[in-house]
Design a protein around this motif. Structure first.
Motif, PDB file in Angstrom:
ATOM      1  N   ARG A 124       3.319  -5.129  -2.954  1.00 33.03           N
ATOM      2  CA  ARG A 124       2.815  -5.692  -1.696  1.00 33.03           C
ATOM      3  C   ARG A 124       3.921  -5.835  -0.664  1.00 33.03           C
ATOM      4  O   ARG A 124       3.698  -5.618   0.529  1.00 33.03           O
ATOM      5  N   ALA A 169       4.901  -2.358   0.746  1.00 33.55           N
ATOM      6  CA  ALA A 169       3.934  -1.836   1.711  1.00 33.55           C
ATOM      7  C   ALA A 169       4.182  -2.345   3.123  1.00 33.55           C
ATOM      8  O   ALA A 169       3.675  -1.767   4.095  1.00 33.55           O
ATOM      9  N   ARG A 186      -7.802  -4.779  -6.862  1.00 29.95           N
ATOM     10  CA  ARG A 186      -6.674  -3.918  -7.246  1.00 29.95           C
ATOM     11  C   ARG A 186      -7.120  -2.753  -8.123  1.00 29.95           C
ATOM     12  O   ARG A 186      -6.296  -2.000  -8.624  1.00 29.95           O
ATOM     13  N   PRO A 212      -6.032   0.201  -3.223  1.00 32.11           N
ATOM     14  CA  PRO A 212      -5.700  -0.651  -2.064  1.00 32.11           C
ATOM     15  C   PRO A 212      -6.883  -1.478  -1.590  1.00 32.11           C
ATOM     16  O   PRO A 212      -7.397  -1.279  -0.486  1.00 32.11           O
ATOM     17  N   TYR A 242      -4.108  -5.751  -1.548  1.00 30.06           N
ATOM     18  CA  TYR A 242      -3.127  -5.191  -0.618  1.00 30.06           C
ATOM     19  C   TYR A 242      -3.593  -5.283   0.832  1.00 30.06           C
ATOM     20  O   TYR A 242      -2.770  -5.378   1.747  1.00 30.06           O
ATOM     21  N   THR A 296       1.921   2.843   7.571  1.00 28.44           N
ATOM     22  CA  THR A 296       1.096   2.101   6.613  1.00 28.44           C
ATOM     23  C   THR A 296      -0.116   2.919   6.183  1.00 28.44           C
ATOM     24  O   THR A 296      -0.482   2.953   5.004  1.00 28.44           O
ATOM     25  N   VAL A 342      -1.321   4.292   2.158  1.00 33.19           N
ATOM     26  CA  VAL A 342      -2.582   3.695   1.714  1.00 33.19           C
ATOM     27  C   VAL A 342      -3.637   4.773   1.481  1.00 33.19           C
ATOM     28  O   VAL A 342      -4.339   4.786   0.449  1.00 33.19           O
TER      29      VAL A 342
END
Length: 314
Positions: free
Chosen positions: A72, A75, A153, A178, A182, A240, A244
């Motif tokens: 986490r 990310a 998750r 994700p 997240y 990001t 993802v």
């Protein structure tokens, strides 16, 4: 981590392209001194913010796994880079005030954020933000708890399939996925970045005008600053979105009980992942090579002086 390594060659190519297309305005040694001083101050602070953001992002990539092995913190690395540039822009704009003195003239105008925004980059940022929001929303909606009960998750499935004419119960869980585990930290960081973007743009617009004789160059500098702000936000969003979306491809491809929406989502994230990584690399290259004002120390030729090709200047 592998995604970040694969993006490095793209970042180098983007850096070369940005360097070749870099915007440079050349002024004489005694021209627009106040605007040049402001330009150097704001650009310097943006570069400081970029350096701090890169250090922070690198620490999150390298050390984040030690603090949170589930990734986490890792990310949040792109958001850290973008936040560094935005904070540097805010500080630079607040610090770059015109020198105190008597002003004999003034310009009556209404400056707005819309007047300095590069429309193309603003549209691209809006599309990227919508795409990131859609991917995180889909991940949250399809996510389920993993084997340790951590919500969002894993990607679970359960259905009945006919195998050789026999009804067979199919159930399984795949991860990491994700989902909300997240998505919530990423959504929070995106909200902070949105706030910093607005603050940076308002700082660019509200910075007082310098000498009225340099209004044209000052307007160009404001557009450059606004463009850098949007580029920083764009890097954070695409940086990001790429990982993802790439993380969602394999679990969606392995589904035996996937819905039509999940089948469409699989193809969407398959395309979005590489595109976002390329866009993030290009945005990083643009941040590393920002536009600048160059002061020409050579005196300008006077009428009658020989031109470089030998013809007299008129």
């Amino acid at each position: 981590m592998l995604v970040s390594i694969l993006a490095l060659p793209l970042a180098l190519v983007a850096f070369g392209v940005a360097l070749a297309r870099r915007h440079v305005v050349t002024v004489g040694v005694n021209e627009h001194a106040e605007v040049v001083r402001i330009a150097d101050r704001t650009r310097g602070w943006r570069l400081v913010g970029l350096a701090l953001g890169l250090v922070g992002g690198g620490l999150l990539l390298v050390l984040g796994q030690r603090v949170d092995a589930l990734g986490r913190l890792t990310a949040l690395a792109p958001a850290a880079v973008g936040a560094g540039v935005l904070l540097g822009t805010v500080v630079g704009e607040l610090a770059a005030r015109p020198s105190a003195g008597v002003r004999r003239t003034a310009v009556v105008e209404t400056r707005t954020v819309r007047s300095v925004l590069p429309r193309g980059r603003a549209t691209l940022l809006a599309l990227a933000t919508v795409a990131l929001g859609g991917v995180l929303a889909a991940g949250t909606a399809w996510g389920s708890p993993d084997d340790l009960g951590r919500a969002g998750r894993a990607l679970s499935e359960r259905c009945t399939l006919l195998v050789d004419g026999v009804a067979t119960q199919v159930a399984g869980s795949r991860g990491p996925w994700p989902g909300s585990f997240y998505a919530l930290p990423l959504a929070a960081s995106s909200g902070v970045l949105a706030l910093l973007t607005v603050l940076a743009l308002r700082a660019v617009v509200r910075r007082p005008r310098p000498d009225p004789h340099g209004l044209g160059l000052d307007s160009v500098l404001r557009r450059w600053s606004a463009g850098t702000v949007l580029t920083a936000a764009l890097f954070a969003v695409l940086g990001t979105l790429g990982p993802v979306a790439s993380l969602m491809v394999a679990p969606l491809a392995d589904l035996d009980c996937g819905t039509p929406a999940q089948a469409v989502g699989r193809w969407v994230v398959t395309v979005l992942g590489p595109l976002a990584l390329v866009g993030a690399a290009a945005a990083l290259g643009a941040l590393l090579v920002t536009p600048r004002v160059r002061v020409d120390d050579l005196p300008r030729p006077l009428p009658g002086d020989a031109a470089p090709v030998g013809a007299p200047r008129r």
